[in-house]
Design an enzyme around this catalytic site. Sequence first.
Site, PDB file in Angstrom:
ATOM      1  N   ASN A   9       0.399  -3.528 -14.897  1.00 54.36           N
ATOM      2  CA  ASN A   9      -0.794  -2.726 -15.173  1.00 54.36           C
ATOM      3  C   ASN A   9      -0.328  -1.434 -15.840  1.00 54.36           C
ATOM      4  O   ASN A   9       0.211  -0.560 -15.169  1.00 54.36           O
ATOM      5  CB  ASN A   9      -1.516  -2.445 -13.842  1.00 54.36           C
ATOM      6  CG  ASN A   9      -2.693  -1.496 -14.012  1.00 54.36           C
ATOM      7  OD1 ASN A   9      -3.076  -1.157 -15.135  1.00 54.36           O
ATOM      8  ND2 ASN A   9      -3.264  -1.060 -12.898  1.00 54.36           N
ATOM      9  N   LYS A  11      -2.012   0.915 -17.005  1.00 51.46           N
ATOM     10  CA  LYS A  11      -2.924   2.045 -16.759  1.00 51.46           C
ATOM     11  C   LYS A  11      -3.173   2.787 -18.086  1.00 51.46           C
ATOM     12  O   LYS A  11      -3.161   2.149 -19.142  1.00 51.46           O
ATOM     13  CB  LYS A  11      -2.376   2.946 -15.650  1.00 51.46           C
ATOM     14  CG  LYS A  11      -2.045   2.124 -14.382  1.00 51.46           C
ATOM     15  CD  LYS A  11      -1.800   2.942 -13.155  1.00 51.46           C
ATOM     16  CE  LYS A  11      -1.513   2.013 -11.981  1.00 51.46           C
ATOM     17  NZ  LYS A  11      -1.293   2.727 -10.725  1.00 51.46           N
ATOM     18  N   HIS A  96      -9.583  -2.180  -9.160  1.00 48.51           N
ATOM     19  CA  HIS A  96      -8.356  -1.413  -8.865  1.00 48.51           C
ATOM     20  C   HIS A  96      -8.732  -0.164  -8.067  1.00 48.51           C
ATOM     21  O   HIS A  96      -9.802   0.405  -8.267  1.00 48.51           O
ATOM     22  CB  HIS A  96      -7.667  -1.022 -10.183  1.00 48.51           C
ATOM     23  CG  HIS A  96      -6.308  -0.450  -9.957  1.00 48.51           C
ATOM     24  ND1 HIS A  96      -6.114   0.871  -9.620  1.00 48.51           N
ATOM     25  CD2 HIS A  96      -5.082  -1.026  -9.956  1.00 48.51           C
ATOM     26  CE1 HIS A  96      -4.816   1.080  -9.445  1.00 48.51           C
ATOM     27  NE2 HIS A  96      -4.162  -0.055  -9.646  1.00 48.51           N
ATOM     28  N   GLU A  98      -7.907   2.796  -8.351  1.00 52.38           N
ATOM     29  CA  GLU A  98      -8.260   3.963  -9.173  1.00 52.38           C
ATOM     30  C   GLU A  98      -9.698   3.840  -9.681  1.00 52.38           C
ATOM     31  O   GLU A  98     -10.395   4.843  -9.854  1.00 52.38           O
ATOM     32  CB  GLU A  98      -7.244   4.111 -10.327  1.00 52.38           C
ATOM     33  CG  GLU A  98      -5.907   4.622  -9.781  1.00 52.38           C
ATOM     34  CD  GLU A  98      -4.676   4.090 -10.495  1.00 52.38           C
ATOM     35  OE1 GLU A  98      -4.758   3.646 -11.643  1.00 52.38           O
ATOM     36  OE2 GLU A  98      -3.588   4.135  -9.860  1.00 52.38           O
ATOM     37  N   GLU A 168      -3.111  -3.898  -2.730  1.00 54.80           N
ATOM     38  CA  GLU A 168      -2.432  -2.663  -3.099  1.00 54.80           C
ATOM     39  C   GLU A 168      -2.837  -1.563  -2.112  1.00 54.80           C
ATOM     40  O   GLU A 168      -3.916  -0.968  -2.259  1.00 54.80           O
ATOM     41  CB  GLU A 168      -2.839  -2.232  -4.510  1.00 54.80           C
ATOM     42  CG  GLU A 168      -2.507  -3.235  -5.587  1.00 54.80           C
ATOM     43  CD  GLU A 168      -2.407  -2.587  -6.967  1.00 54.80           C
ATOM     44  OE1 GLU A 168      -1.360  -2.733  -7.592  1.00 54.80           O
ATOM     45  OE2 GLU A 168      -3.363  -1.920  -7.391  1.00 54.80           O
ATOM     46  N   GLY A 174       1.892   4.634  -6.841  1.00 51.91           N
ATOM     47  CA  GLY A 174       2.397   5.789  -7.594  1.00 51.91           C
ATOM     48  C   GLY A 174       3.035   6.851  -6.721  1.00 51.91           C
ATOM     49  O   GLY A 174       3.286   7.962  -7.189  1.00 51.91           O
ATOM     50  N   SER A 214       4.231   0.813  -5.904  1.00 53.86           N
ATOM     51  CA  SER A 214       5.634   1.243  -6.036  1.00 53.86           C
ATOM     52  C   SER A 214       6.625   0.089  -6.019  1.00 53.86           C
ATOM     53  O   SER A 214       7.730   0.228  -5.491  1.00 53.86           O
ATOM     54  CB  SER A 214       5.971   2.282  -4.958  1.00 53.86           C
ATOM     55  OG  SER A 214       5.159   3.434  -5.104  1.00 53.86           O
TER      56      SER A 214
HETATM   57  P1  13P Z   1       2.741   1.804  -9.054  1.00 47.52           P
HETATM   58  O1  13P Z   1       3.622   0.578  -9.212  1.00 47.52           O
HETATM   59  O2  13P Z   1       2.987   2.840 -10.100  1.00 47.52           O
HETATM   60  O3  13P Z   1       2.763   2.315  -7.658  1.00 47.52           O
HETATM   61  O4  13P Z   1       1.231   1.287  -9.335  1.00 47.52           O
HETATM   62  C1  13P Z   1       0.769   0.167  -8.662  1.00 47.52           C
HETATM   63  C2  13P Z   1      -0.553  -0.197  -9.223  1.00 47.52           C
HETATM   64  O5  13P Z   1      -1.526   0.501  -9.028  1.00 47.52           O
HETATM   65  C3  13P Z   1      -0.644  -1.423 -10.030  1.00 47.52           C
HETATM   66  O6  13P Z   1      -1.963  -1.773 -10.273  1.00 47.52           O
END
Ligand code: 13P
Length: 251
Positions: A9, A11, A96, A98, A168, A174, A214
Amino acid sequence: MRKKVIAGNWKMNNDLQASENLIVELKNLLLNNKANCEVIICPPFTSLSEASKLIDGSEIKLGAQNMHFEDSGAFTGEVSSSMLKSAGCEFVIIGHSERRHIFGETDEMINKKIKKALSAGLKPIFCIGELLAERDNGTTNDVIKRQTLNGLDGISVDQIKNIIIAYEPVWAIGTGKTATPSQAQEVHSFVRSLISDKYGKKTAENVIIQYGGSVKPDNAKELLSQNDIDGALVGGACLKADSFMGIIILA
Ligand code: 13P
């Protein structure tokens, strides 16, 4: 035996040129190290159609990061399922954390998006996960159950076969804090039991449940070796071809 699925992803990262560079690098790495898993990249909307051309003939598959649940109309700034299909997407990330927490997406909206994606022939990567406060107050399973069952409301046993679930934990995204393999396995096994109760054991055994939060080359192996962890949804570590490849070769 479920084939592992590693998805990146991206982002809100990578303009067109950076997207092209990353895909070309990844393609070259994959030529030298054949993946034993399915590999999906989810670039931003603006790079999707170019990405679709660049991955042609490779084993990389394409996904988007979001979509709207309506077909078309006055929804400024939104993108529809048929637009994603025509840009070459096979997958779409839906719900997601976010999107849930920054953009206010509800379980109901996510359910509508899943239904629309499926009807357009896209495979949803349906994200669920608890907040740190929810883990701390012992309500992880309640949250996971609510998100899973509401998201899958009205989804048939045939349709669930085209859905990937991504667990997740929000506190691991992150932050550099990964769920321990056993913490992740516990939730994955719970999710599979929810799928089993709703769709039957055989169907549940075939559903792909990815872990995200992560994931990096140095922690992927242990996570991916857990019984119910069938792949990873990778954020930060997918933005460099070598670290994404470092995860792919472990799957
Ligand atoms: P990170 O791997 O940066 O923690 O992000 C995970 C994520 O949100 C994947 O969709």
